[in-house]
Design a protein around this motif. Sequence first.
Motif, PDB file in Angstrom:
ATOM      1  N   TYR A 189      -2.772  -9.702  -2.694  1.00 46.29           N
ATOM      2  CA  TYR A 189      -1.905  -8.542  -2.936  1.00 46.29           C
ATOM      3  C   TYR A 189      -2.272  -7.978  -4.310  1.00 46.29           C
ATOM      4  O   TYR A 189      -2.063  -8.611  -5.327  1.00 46.29           O
ATOM      5  CB  TYR A 189      -0.434  -8.950  -2.860  1.00 46.29           C
ATOM      6  N   ASN A 190      -2.828  -6.791  -4.303  1.00 45.73           N
ATOM      7  CA  ASN A 190      -3.402  -6.183  -5.505  1.00 45.73           C
ATOM      8  C   ASN A 190      -2.409  -5.153  -6.038  1.00 45.73           C
ATOM      9  O   ASN A 190      -2.361  -4.015  -5.573  1.00 45.73           O
ATOM     10  CB  ASN A 190      -4.736  -5.527  -5.122  1.00 45.73           C
ATOM     11  N   MET A 212      -6.502  -7.411  -0.368  1.00 47.23           N
ATOM     12  CA  MET A 212      -6.373  -6.017  -0.765  1.00 47.23           C
ATOM     13  C   MET A 212      -7.437  -5.551  -1.753  1.00 47.23           C
ATOM     14  O   MET A 212      -7.700  -4.352  -1.858  1.00 47.23           O
ATOM     15  CB  MET A 212      -4.990  -5.759  -1.364  1.00 47.23           C
ATOM     16  N   GLY A 213      -8.003  -6.464  -2.527  1.00 47.64           N
ATOM     17  CA  GLY A 213      -8.947  -6.001  -3.534  1.00 47.64           C
ATOM     18  C   GLY A 213      -9.710  -7.142  -4.176  1.00 47.64           C
ATOM     19  O   GLY A 213      -9.424  -8.323  -3.951  1.00 47.64           O
ATOM     20  N   TRP A 214     -10.686  -6.775  -4.999  1.00 49.15           N
ATOM     21  CA  TRP A 214     -11.544  -7.722  -5.706  1.00 49.15           C
ATOM     22  C   TRP A 214     -11.546  -7.322  -7.174  1.00 49.15           C
ATOM     23  O   TRP A 214     -11.844  -6.188  -7.518  1.00 49.15           O
ATOM     24  CB  TRP A 214     -12.950  -7.706  -5.123  1.00 49.15           C
ATOM     25  N   PRO A 262      -1.068 -14.534   5.588  1.00 45.20           N
ATOM     26  CA  PRO A 262      -2.101 -13.493   5.548  1.00 45.20           C
ATOM     27  C   PRO A 262      -3.476 -14.061   5.877  1.00 45.20           C
ATOM     28  O   PRO A 262      -3.804 -15.189   5.496  1.00 45.20           O
ATOM     29  CB  PRO A 262      -2.030 -12.971   4.111  1.00 45.20           C
ATOM     30  N   ALA A 263      -4.272 -13.277   6.578  1.00 49.41           N
ATOM     31  CA  ALA A 263      -5.649 -13.641   6.894  1.00 49.41           C
ATOM     32  C   ALA A 263      -6.594 -13.012   5.876  1.00 49.41           C
ATOM     33  O   ALA A 263      -6.210 -12.120   5.116  1.00 49.41           O
ATOM     34  CB  ALA A 263      -5.998 -13.164   8.305  1.00 49.41           C
ATOM     35  N   GLU A 266       0.819  -1.211   0.000  1.00 45.91           N
ATOM     36  CA  GLU A 266       0.000   0.000   0.000  1.00 45.91           C
ATOM     37  C   GLU A 266       0.856   1.266   0.000  1.00 45.91           C
ATOM     38  O   GLU A 266       0.451   2.297  -0.540  1.00 45.91           O
ATOM     39  CB  GLU A 266      -0.922   0.002   1.213  1.00 45.91           C
ATOM     40  N   LYS A 267       2.039   1.203   0.577  1.00 47.61           N
ATOM     41  CA  LYS A 267       2.917   2.365   0.660  1.00 47.61           C
ATOM     42  C   LYS A 267       3.808   2.531  -0.570  1.00 47.61           C
ATOM     43  O   LYS A 267       4.266   3.642  -0.870  1.00 47.61           O
ATOM     44  CB  LYS A 267       3.814   2.244   1.896  1.00 47.61           C
ATOM     45  N   ALA A 268       4.075   1.443  -1.275  1.00 50.93           N
ATOM     46  CA  ALA A 268       5.132   1.442  -2.285  1.00 50.93           C
ATOM     47  C   ALA A 268       4.792   2.301  -3.501  1.00 50.93           C
ATOM     48  O   ALA A 268       3.664   2.297  -3.993  1.00 50.93           O
ATOM     49  CB  ALA A 268       5.422   0.019  -2.729  1.00 50.93           C
TER      50      ALA A 268
END
Length: 237
Positions: A83-84, A71-73, A65-66, A48-50
């Motif tokens: 990881y989106n 992160m997205g759909w 990861p839970a 998210e920061k990159a």
Amino acid sequence: MKRTVLSIVAAIVVISVYARDYYVSPEGSDNGFGTVEVPWGTLRKAVEKAVAGDVIYLRGGTYRPAEDEIMGWQEGGLYACVYNLTQSGTAAKPITIAGYGGEKAVIDLSDIKPEGKRVSGFYVKGNYWHLRDFDIVGIQVTITGHTQSENISMRGGSNCIIERVNIHDGMGIGIYFTKGSNNLVLNCDAYNNYDPVSENGRGGNCDGFGFHLNKAGYTGNVIRGCRAWRNSDDGID
């Protein structure tokens, strides 16, 4: 006074254009600073920061990861993207996710089981990403009909490199391409991937590598030095 203010502003601008290194560790915390001394605990936080030029280092250990870290759909909500990767780097400043030197980082997706959804471990829609030197294991399938999950989904990203990423012991396709140009998959292994859930338990769409680019503009995609074995569908489709 004006000169001092201008100097401060110039310094801030210079600092902002420098790429940053972020660090993640299974023992870290998202309340940390993302530094090597105080790493974050989730890869989601770092992604998210990159921005262009940043490097995300995965310290050794197993990341689990839970579902609340999804992160997205994508694809009309069909794909749960852990990881989106939708932001882009540049030719001079790619965005990198890399295992930290000499340490083994494993991303275990076995706790991601959204009902009625396909799972994508890394959904790559941005350009100039470089993924290297880590393992992905445990991806799940929950749909009993004709379906698939994908550890790395190349769904529009171009000029990306996937290097020395080993994908094994899960229920999904290793690396799956449908869109994008000038991507390189280099020295990756995909093995022991079997889907006992979909297609009435017959193994499903569980290829090591799947290249399904169906438009004339999707050129320059290369797979080199990769190996696939003991996958319940094709090794390379």
